[in-house]
Design a protein around this motif. Structure first.
Motif, PDB file in Angstrom:
ATOM      1  N   ALA A   1     -20.389  48.391 -17.633  1.00 51.78           N
ATOM      2  CA  ALA A   1     -20.102  47.446 -18.717  1.00 51.78           C
ATOM      3  C   ALA A   1     -18.746  46.779 -18.530  1.00 51.78           C
ATOM      4  CB  ALA A   1     -20.158  48.160 -20.063  1.00 51.78           C
ATOM      5  N   GLN A   2     -17.791  47.507 -17.975  1.00 52.33           N
ATOM      6  CA  GLN A   2     -16.462  46.940 -17.763  1.00 52.33           C
ATOM      7  C   GLN A   2     -16.490  45.743 -16.820  1.00 52.33           C
ATOM      8  OE1 GLN A   2     -13.575  47.717 -19.242  1.00 52.33           O
ATOM      9  NE2 GLN A   2     -14.543  49.301 -20.490  1.00 52.33           N
ATOM     10  N   GLN A   3     -17.515  45.675 -15.971  1.00 49.17           N
ATOM     11  CA  GLN A   3     -17.606  44.600 -14.986  1.00 49.17           C
ATOM     12  C   GLN A   3     -18.345  43.365 -15.506  1.00 49.17           C
ATOM     13  OE1 GLN A   3     -15.943  44.933 -12.087  1.00 49.17           O
ATOM     14  NE2 GLN A   3     -15.323  46.924 -12.907  1.00 49.17           N
ATOM     15  N   LEU A   4     -18.992  43.487 -16.650  1.00 46.65           N
ATOM     16  CA  LEU A   4     -19.805  42.385 -17.163  1.00 46.65           C
ATOM     17  C   LEU A   4     -18.974  41.418 -17.997  1.00 46.65           C
ATOM     18  CD1 LEU A   4     -22.937  44.423 -18.331  1.00 46.65           C
ATOM     19  CD2 LEU A   4     -22.769  42.979 -16.289  1.00 46.65           C
ATOM     20  N   THR A   5     -19.289  40.140 -17.875  1.00 46.18           N
ATOM     21  CA  THR A   5     -18.646  39.140 -18.720  1.00 46.18           C
ATOM     22  C   THR A   5     -19.372  39.071 -20.062  1.00 46.18           C
ATOM     23  OG1 THR A   5     -20.050  37.304 -18.005  1.00 46.18           O
ATOM     24  CG2 THR A   5     -18.097  37.797 -16.658  1.00 46.18           C
ATOM     25  N   ALA A   6     -18.738  38.454 -21.044  1.00 46.08           N
ATOM     26  CA  ALA A   6     -19.365  38.295 -22.359  1.00 46.08           C
ATOM     27  C   ALA A   6     -20.655  37.495 -22.243  1.00 46.08           C
ATOM     28  CB  ALA A   6     -18.397  37.618 -23.324  1.00 46.08           C
TER      29      ALA A   6
ATOM     30  N   GLU B   1     -22.640  37.314 -19.595  1.00 44.66           N
ATOM     31  CA  GLU B   1     -23.654  38.148 -18.948  1.00 44.66           C
ATOM     32  C   GLU B   1     -24.256  39.140 -19.936  1.00 44.66           C
ATOM     33  OE1 GLU B   1     -22.176  38.255 -14.288  1.00 44.66           O
ATOM     34  OE2 GLU B   1     -21.235  39.607 -15.742  1.00 44.66           O
ATOM     35  N   ILE B   2     -23.429  39.688 -20.797  1.00 44.44           N
ATOM     36  CA  ILE B   2     -23.933  40.623 -21.806  1.00 44.44           C
ATOM     37  C   ILE B   2     -24.937  39.927 -22.718  1.00 44.44           C
ATOM     38  CG2 ILE B   2     -23.264  41.876 -23.902  1.00 44.44           C
ATOM     39  CD1 ILE B   2     -20.736  42.761 -22.417  1.00 44.44           C
ATOM     40  N   GLN B   3     -24.598  38.740 -23.171  1.00 45.07           N
ATOM     41  CA  GLN B   3     -25.503  37.990 -24.049  1.00 45.07           C
ATOM     42  C   GLN B   3     -26.824  37.686 -23.348  1.00 45.07           C
ATOM     43  OE1 GLN B   3     -25.258  37.087 -27.239  1.00 45.07           O
ATOM     44  NE2 GLN B   3     -23.233  37.972 -27.561  1.00 45.07           N
ATOM     45  N   HIS B   4     -26.750  37.251 -22.105  1.00 43.21           N
ATOM     46  CA  HIS B   4     -27.967  36.877 -21.386  1.00 43.21           C
ATOM     47  C   HIS B   4     -28.819  38.095 -21.031  1.00 43.21           C
ATOM     48  CE1 HIS B   4     -25.778  32.967 -20.535  1.00 43.21           C
ATOM     49  NE2 HIS B   4     -26.926  32.581 -21.044  1.00 43.21           N
ATOM     50  N   LEU B   5     -28.190  39.204 -20.695  1.00 45.61           N
ATOM     51  CA  LEU B   5     -28.948  40.428 -20.431  1.00 45.61           C
ATOM     52  C   LEU B   5     -29.663  40.902 -21.694  1.00 45.61           C
ATOM     53  CD1 LEU B   5     -26.473  42.441 -18.171  1.00 45.61           C
ATOM     54  CD2 LEU B   5     -28.774  41.672 -17.524  1.00 45.61           C
ATOM     55  N   ALA B   6     -28.959  40.848 -22.814  1.00 49.54           N
ATOM     56  CA  ALA B   6     -29.556  41.274 -24.080  1.00 49.54           C
ATOM     57  C   ALA B   6     -30.768  40.413 -24.421  1.00 49.54           C
ATOM     58  CB  ALA B   6     -28.518  41.199 -25.196  1.00 49.54           C
ATOM     59  N   GLN B   7     -30.628  39.116 -24.251  1.00 52.00           N
ATOM     60  CA  GLN B   7     -31.736  38.209 -24.551  1.00 52.00           C
ATOM     61  C   GLN B   7     -32.892  38.414 -23.580  1.00 52.00           C
ATOM     62  OE1 GLN B   7     -29.704  34.442 -24.403  1.00 52.00           O
ATOM     63  NE2 GLN B   7     -28.548  34.847 -26.279  1.00 52.00           N
ATOM     64  N   TYR B   8     -32.567  38.710 -22.322  1.00 54.78           N
ATOM     65  CA  TYR B   8     -33.615  38.917 -21.321  1.00 54.78           C
ATOM     66  C   TYR B   8     -34.474  40.126 -21.687  1.00 54.78           C
ATOM     67  CZ  TYR B   8     -36.023  39.933 -16.992  1.00 54.78           C
ATOM     68  OH  TYR B   8     -37.015  40.198 -16.070  1.00 54.78           O
ATOM     69  N   PHE B   9     -33.830  41.251 -21.963  1.00 50.79           N
ATOM     70  CA  PHE B   9     -34.596  42.460 -22.275  1.00 50.79           C
ATOM     71  C   PHE B   9     -35.345  42.328 -23.602  1.00 50.79           C
ATOM     72  CE2 PHE B   9     -31.668  44.626 -19.231  1.00 50.79           C
ATOM     73  CZ  PHE B   9     -32.657  45.135 -18.400  1.00 50.79           C
ATOM     74  N   ALA B  10     -34.723  41.695 -24.585  1.00 50.16           N
ATOM     75  CA  ALA B  10     -35.380  41.525 -25.886  1.00 50.16           C
ATOM     76  C   ALA B  10     -36.647  40.687 -25.766  1.00 50.16           C
ATOM     77  CB  ALA B  10     -34.420  40.882 -26.879  1.00 50.16           C
TER      78      ALA B  10
END
Length: 205
Positions: free
Chosen positions: A186-191, A193-202
């Motif tokens: 998580a420390q390596q992820l940008t804000a 990237e976090i948003q896009h990963l969350a939307q992808y899995f959802a």
């Protein structure tokens, strides 16, 4: 918002969920308060509570205990976890939600199914980014994020919840993961990237 108002909202939401959700196995008494937010089907509610249905039982036991011992920090969940006074109560709650059916995913994608991936979020999921020591999410969370044992299912999980948890790993509001793996990633992820990963899995339905 005062805690008493939160509980009033939960009670009102509980009534709505009881009407909308299909009936499953009888809820054990320790899990009844959990249904107020997570629903009788264990599917959770966006912007309030995550889906628990079909999660690994041992993972759920571990997370409840993390709320009890402070490895995970959330005023409402910490209070709820403390109502489970015995290991037997924790086990009952975890077993119940693990037994509920999660949404079925028909089109499952595995690592290696596609070599060329242009979407940045999907690329992180199936290929990672080794220049930053980020392994593919699917390495631990399985094909299409369906979960593998202690690595929880991410497919169909609410985007706001995934975002909040990755952010919690970054800010050290959440800990207790095996070998500090998720905190390190998580420390390596940008804000973004976090948003896009969350939307992808959802969006995996």
């Amino acid at each position: 918002m005062p805690i008493k108002n939160i509980f009033r909202s939960i009670i009102g939401l509980s009534a709505l969920l009881l009407v909308q959700a299909p009936a499953f196995a009888a809820t054990p008494p320790p899990a009844m308060v959990c249904e107020s937010c997570h629903g009788t089907a264990g599917l959770g509610t966006p912007n309030l509570s995550p889906m628990l249905a079909g999660m690994d039982k041992d993972y759920l036991v571990e997370q409840i205990n993390h709320f009890k011992n402070g490895n995970r920090k959330n005023p409402l969940m910490s209070a709820m976890a403390m109502t489970l006074a015995t290991p037997e109560a924790v086990e009952q709650v975890a077993t119940f939600f693990a037994s509920l059916p999660a949404p079925v995913i028909n089109d499952i994608e595995k690592r290696g199914d596609n070599v060329i991936i242009t979407d940045p979020a999907r690329k992180l999921v199936y290929q990672g980014d080794w220049s930053r020591n980020i392994p593919a999410c699917a390495t631990c969370h399985g094909p299409s994020g369906l979960g593998v044992a202690h690595f929880p299912r991410l497919a169909s999980q609410h985007a706001d919840y995934i975002t909040s948890q990755l952010t919690a790993w970054q800010s050290k509001q959440r800990s207790g993961d095996h070998n500090n793996v998720m905190a390190t990633i998580a420390q390596q992820l940008t804000a973004s990237e976090i948003q896009h990963l969350a939307q992808y899995f959802a969006a995996i339905k």
